[in-house]
Scaffold this motif. Structure first.
Motif, mmCIF file in Angstrom:
data_model
loop_
_atom_site.group_PDB
_atom_site.id
_atom_site.type_symbol
_atom_site.label_atom_id
_atom_site.label_comp_id
_atom_site.label_asym_id
_atom_site.label_seq_id
_atom_site.Cartn_x
_atom_site.Cartn_y
_atom_site.Cartn_z
ATOM 1 N N THR A 1 -36.438 -12.620 22.632
ATOM 2 C CA THR A 1 -36.066 -13.042 21.283
ATOM 3 C C THR A 1 -34.555 -13.099 21.074
ATOM 4 O O THR A 1 -34.091 -13.653 20.079
ATOM 5 C CB THR A 1 -36.664 -12.090 20.229
ATOM 6 N N PHE B 1 -34.210 -16.581 19.201
ATOM 7 C CA PHE B 1 -33.456 -17.065 18.042
ATOM 8 C C PHE B 1 -32.410 -18.053 18.538
ATOM 9 O O PHE B 1 -31.628 -17.755 19.439
ATOM 10 C CB PHE B 1 -32.805 -15.902 17.299
ATOM 11 N N ARG C 1 -37.682 -18.664 14.141
ATOM 12 C CA ARG C 1 -36.513 -18.369 14.986
ATOM 13 C C ARG C 1 -35.327 -19.250 14.629
ATOM 14 O O ARG C 1 -34.274 -19.165 15.250
ATOM 15 C CB ARG C 1 -36.868 -18.563 16.452
#
Length: 235
Positions: free
Chosen positions: A66, A99, A139
């Motif tokens: 992430t 992200f 994201r």
């Protein structure tokens, strides 16, 4: 969506923008002068390394899948450093969990029930956000800018609670080296705790509708996470 929140102290008037303005639900300041005796901090394991029966706790690492390309994970994925230049996005694995626009990383362990407590040590950072987010939040957005994340933000030497395009000033906190976060899933509360003074500072009220994970945004310096802790007795 957010529940109504009751203030226990009056926040200072006005608010200071912190990045993109999004975020706020109800929240409450609590006096730092907690009169209850401080409880000794414990890990979630007994003397023989076994979980103590009946205790809620979360033990997590930061999820590299992430992490934005400007963030480097350190200390066996329990800490994160912001890099001004960052990693070339073309040289890191691209996936839907990462992200893409904001320097954000999530924890790897979702919570869907219980009360859970973790701590964050802040080093050389003047702008960061810490809190929780829906595990499947977009994201393409920063934490604190929607109704699917709940954060406490530090910027310009001031603290704010953030959610749903609003900020709420938090007073009488300063810049503690270590803070705690208490997530009460059933009660719909996320609280900021002064881990050094053993006192609750501020609470955001929200309705958690699915699994949530610890969430972190960082724009300088570094953050270290400490999990696997039982909820302190004073909370």
């Amino acid at each position: 969506m957010l529940d109504a929140l009751t203030h226990t102290t009056s926040p200072s008037p006005g608010s200071v923008p912190i990045g993109p303005q999004h975020g706020a639900a109800g929240s409450s300041n609590s006096s730092a002068g907690n009169t209850q005796p401080p409880a000794r901090q414990q890990t979630a394991h007994g003397q023989h390394g076994q979980p103590q029966e009946g205790q809620n706790y979360i033990s997590f690492k930061l999820d590299e899948k992430t992490a934005h390309s400007s963030l480097d994970l350190i200390r066996k994925d329990t800490g994160v450093i912001y890099r001004m230049i960052g990693i070339d996005p073309t040289k890191i694995p691209q996936n839907l969990e990462r992200f893409r626009e904001w320097a954000v990383v999530l924890g790897d362990t979702p919570v869907s029930a219980g009360r859970h407590y973790w701590e964050v040590t802040v080093k050389r950072s003047q702008e960061f956000r810490i809190g929780a987010a829906d595990a499947d939040m977009s994201r393409d957005e920063c934490i604190g800018v929607n109704t699917r994340s709940w954060v406490f933000a530090y910027s310009h030497k001031k603290w704010h609670a953030m959610l749903a395009n609003k900020t709420i000033p938090i007073v009488n906190i300063g810049h503690p080296a270590k803070v705690g976060l208490l997530l009460d899933y059933e009660a719909g509360k996320l609280s900021l705790v002064d881990a050094e003074k053993h006192s609750l500072i501020h609470t955001i009220a929200a309705k958690f509708l699915g699994p949530v994970v610890p969430a972190f945004g960082l724009w300088d310096g570094e953050l270290l996470t400490h999990s696997g802790l039982v909820v302190p007795e004073y909370l």
